[in-house]
Design an enzyme around this catalytic site. Structure first.
Site, PDB file in Angstrom:
ATOM      1  N   LYS A 161      38.572  38.892  34.308  1.00 36.10           N
ATOM      2  CA  LYS A 161      37.207  38.857  33.769  1.00 36.10           C
ATOM      3  C   LYS A 161      36.851  40.240  33.238  1.00 36.10           C
ATOM      4  O   LYS A 161      37.247  41.263  33.832  1.00 36.10           O
ATOM      5  CB  LYS A 161      36.256  38.444  34.908  1.00 36.10           C
ATOM      6  N   SER A 221      29.808  32.084  40.262  1.00 37.04           N
ATOM      7  CA  SER A 221      30.489  32.319  38.989  1.00 37.04           C
ATOM      8  C   SER A 221      31.992  32.119  38.948  1.00 37.04           C
ATOM      9  O   SER A 221      32.581  32.127  37.879  1.00 37.04           O
ATOM     10  CB  SER A 221      30.178  33.733  38.494  1.00 37.04           C
ATOM     11  N   SER A 224      29.477  32.515  35.510  1.00 35.02           N
ATOM     12  CA  SER A 224      29.668  33.443  34.426  1.00 35.02           C
ATOM     13  C   SER A 224      31.133  33.711  34.079  1.00 35.02           C
ATOM     14  O   SER A 224      31.406  34.265  33.011  1.00 35.02           O
ATOM     15  CB  SER A 224      28.987  34.774  34.784  1.00 35.02           C
TER      16      SER A 224
HETATM   17  N1  GLN Z   1      24.414  31.773  37.863  1.00 33.32           N
HETATM   18  C1  GLN Z   1      24.214  32.797  38.828  1.00 33.32           C
HETATM   19  C2  GLN Z   1      23.446  33.957  38.223  1.00 33.32           C
HETATM   20  O1  GLN Z   1      23.232  33.957  37.071  1.00 33.32           O
HETATM   21  C3  GLN Z   1      25.513  33.265  39.392  1.00 33.32           C
HETATM   22  C4  GLN Z   1      26.197  34.271  38.570  1.00 33.32           C
HETATM   23  C5  GLN Z   1      27.385  34.878  39.244  1.00 33.32           C
HETATM   24  O2  GLN Z   1      27.864  34.377  40.251  1.00 33.32           O
HETATM   25  N2  GLN Z   1      27.814  36.008  38.720  1.00 33.32           N
HETATM   26  O3  GLN Z   1      23.074  34.850  38.889  1.00 33.32           O
END
Ligand code: GLN
Length: 475
Positions: free
Chosen positions: A77, A176, A152
């Site tokens: 990532k 994510s 994400s």
């Molecule tokens: N959807 C969640 C957020 O926007 C989780 C994102 C993540 O785990 N990085 O915070």
């Protein structure tokens, strides 16, 4: 089309017999990356470097000195630092930034002879659940390119889904790794908080952030976890306990288990019918196999998402203060003095969602509102953690869908952030409680979109979780 290998063991078998080489594998993945560039899974491909590393690994395999990940080609990532390589967190503010050191996990993966093929697209600073918040545009789901990848870590998931690499590394703050894995039919593991070093991972919300693997098999998840986990002098939140040999110990466990499932997942109108039907199907299968599967209600269900977002935004507003246009990263060409440098660089460098979170996070931490929001959310987090631990004393695992719906069309939810936040209802609980959770593929819906189910386990019970996951996939 490059062959889909279900696990690294399968690749190793073919490498050993001389049927394939790592160099050949890398070439195949590069072809696949090029053929699928419209999916937008990679922010950058390290083609030449991957080729030359592959040659080195082939040499080590021939001399019998290869590491445990020889033959594994991975994507990382784009919020994971790799010395000498760009890292952007899919943000304009870090567009031309090059890492000056490697994250601990990159060092460990390379030491075991993994080949890193590129950096994967993600939501900007890992904030999002659909990969639509990336400066580089959305990632498209390989099963239906009009739909989101999840987020994400969307690029990481699609890179594996479309066979552009064998496995990928993501980060999971509130889901994510798990949610994009479920949208792409893959295994996504978020370990217990304090398992994998965060050194060299671009911080979003430090009390939640954990690195996790996205793989096709539980075997590969176990191996990657084992290699990445463990004490690191640069991360004081890590457990001091010795890392078990998750991969070698892995054994599909069929012994009768006590499993709780969230009854709201079935009763709530917000959960898609086919997702509910899949959950029910697995509950029935497990009962038929002799497990005790009990519906439970989680008392604080309505508070889970707000608590997560208050705390995550507060931490983000503090973590992102360092991007000021002065030290590194984007600087607005219209800056005239210190104040305009800060203001313009941050206004132009950050995307809409990131700015919304910085502002809300700053608000909940401000003198007049601290007690009403931040301090209260910390107390509620404690309650959620205690309730979760209590539930996990009584039950071995908590089962739920990973997400209320399968991958949705690109653009559908983007306009309403609250709808998107509520989408995290099933994943953020394990993040608030700091316990491990895994998303497992559970077939496709009638449109051919992958569905995923989540299992949550006790703190540091990764081995039990992986063993049961292996069995679960064989159900
Ligand atoms: N959807 C969640 C957020 O926007 C989780 C994102 C993540 O785990 N990085 O915070």
């Amino acid at each position: 089309m490059t062959k889909f290998y279900s696990s690294l063991d399968e690749i190793k078998g073919e490498l050993q017999s001389g049927k394939i080489t790592v160099e050949g594998l890398v070439e195949n993945y590069l072809t696949q990356i090029q053929a699928n560039s419209h999916l937008n899974a990679f922010n950058e491909v390290f083609a030449d470097e991957a080729r030359s590393r592959a040659k080195e690994v082939d040499t080590r395999i021939r001399s019998g000195a290869a590491g445990r990940l020889a033959g594994m080609v991975i994507g990382i990532k784009d919020n994971i630092c790799y010395k000498g390589h760009k890292v952007s967190a899919s943000s304009r503010i870090l567009e031309n930034f090059t890492s000056i050191y490697s994250s601990t996990i990159v060092g460990r993966l390379l030491a075991e002879d993994a080949v890193i093929i590129g950096r994967c697209n993600c939501d900007e600073f890992a904030m999002g659940a659909s990969n639509e918040n990336s400066y580089y545009g959305p990632v498209h789901n390989f099963a239906d390119t009009s739909r989101v990848s999840g987020g994400s870590s969307g690029g990481s998931a699609v890179a594996v889904q479309a066979n552009m690499c064998h496995a990928a590394i993501g980060t999971d703050t509130g889901g994510s790794v798990r949610q994009p894995a479920s949208f792409c039919g893959l295994v996504g593991l978020k370990p217990t908080y304090g398992t994998i070093s965060r050194h060299g991972i671009i911080a979003y919300a430090s009390s939640f952030d954990q690195v996790g693997p996205i793989t096709r098999s539980v075997e590969d998840a176990a191996l990657l976890l084992e290699i990445m986990a463990g004490v690191d002098e640069y991360d004081s939140t890590l457990s001091r306990a010795a890392v078990p040999s998750f991969r070698a110990n892995l054994e599909a466990s069929s012994s009768p288990k006590k499993i709780a499932y969230l009854q709201e997942a079935i009763s709530s109108p917000g959960v898609d019918d086919e997702v509910k039907a899949t959950l029910v199907k697995y509950i029935d299968k497990m009962r038929a196999e002799g497990h005790t599967v009990t519906p439970v209600s989680f008392e604080y269900l309505d508070y889970i998402v707000p608590t997560y977002y208050i705390l995550a935004m507060a931490e983000a507003s503090s973590n992102l203060a360092r991007y000021d246009g002065v030290h590194y990263g984007y600087r607005s060409p219209d800056s005239t003095d210190l104040l305009t440098t800060y203001k313009r660089s941050r206004s132009e460098g950050f995307g809409t969602e990131v700015k919304r979170r910085i502002m809300l996070g700053t608000f909940v931490l401000s003198a007049g509102y601290y007690d009403a929001y931040y301090a209260r959310a910390q107390k509620v987090r404690r309650l959620i953690r205690e309730k979760t631990d209590a539930l996990l004393k009584e039950y071995d695992f908590i089962l739920s869908p990973t997400a209320p719906e399968p991958a949705f069309p690109i653009g559908r939810k983007e306009k309403d952030p609250v709808v998107m936040y509520l989408y995290d209802i099933f994943t953020v609980k394990a993040s608030l409680a700091g316990v491990p959770a895994i998303s497992l593929p559970a077939g496709n819906n009638s449109n051919g979109m992958p569905l995923g189910l989540q299992l949550i386990a006790k703190r540091f019970a990764e081995q039990e979780l992986l063993d049961f996951s292996k069995y679960f996939l064989e159900l």
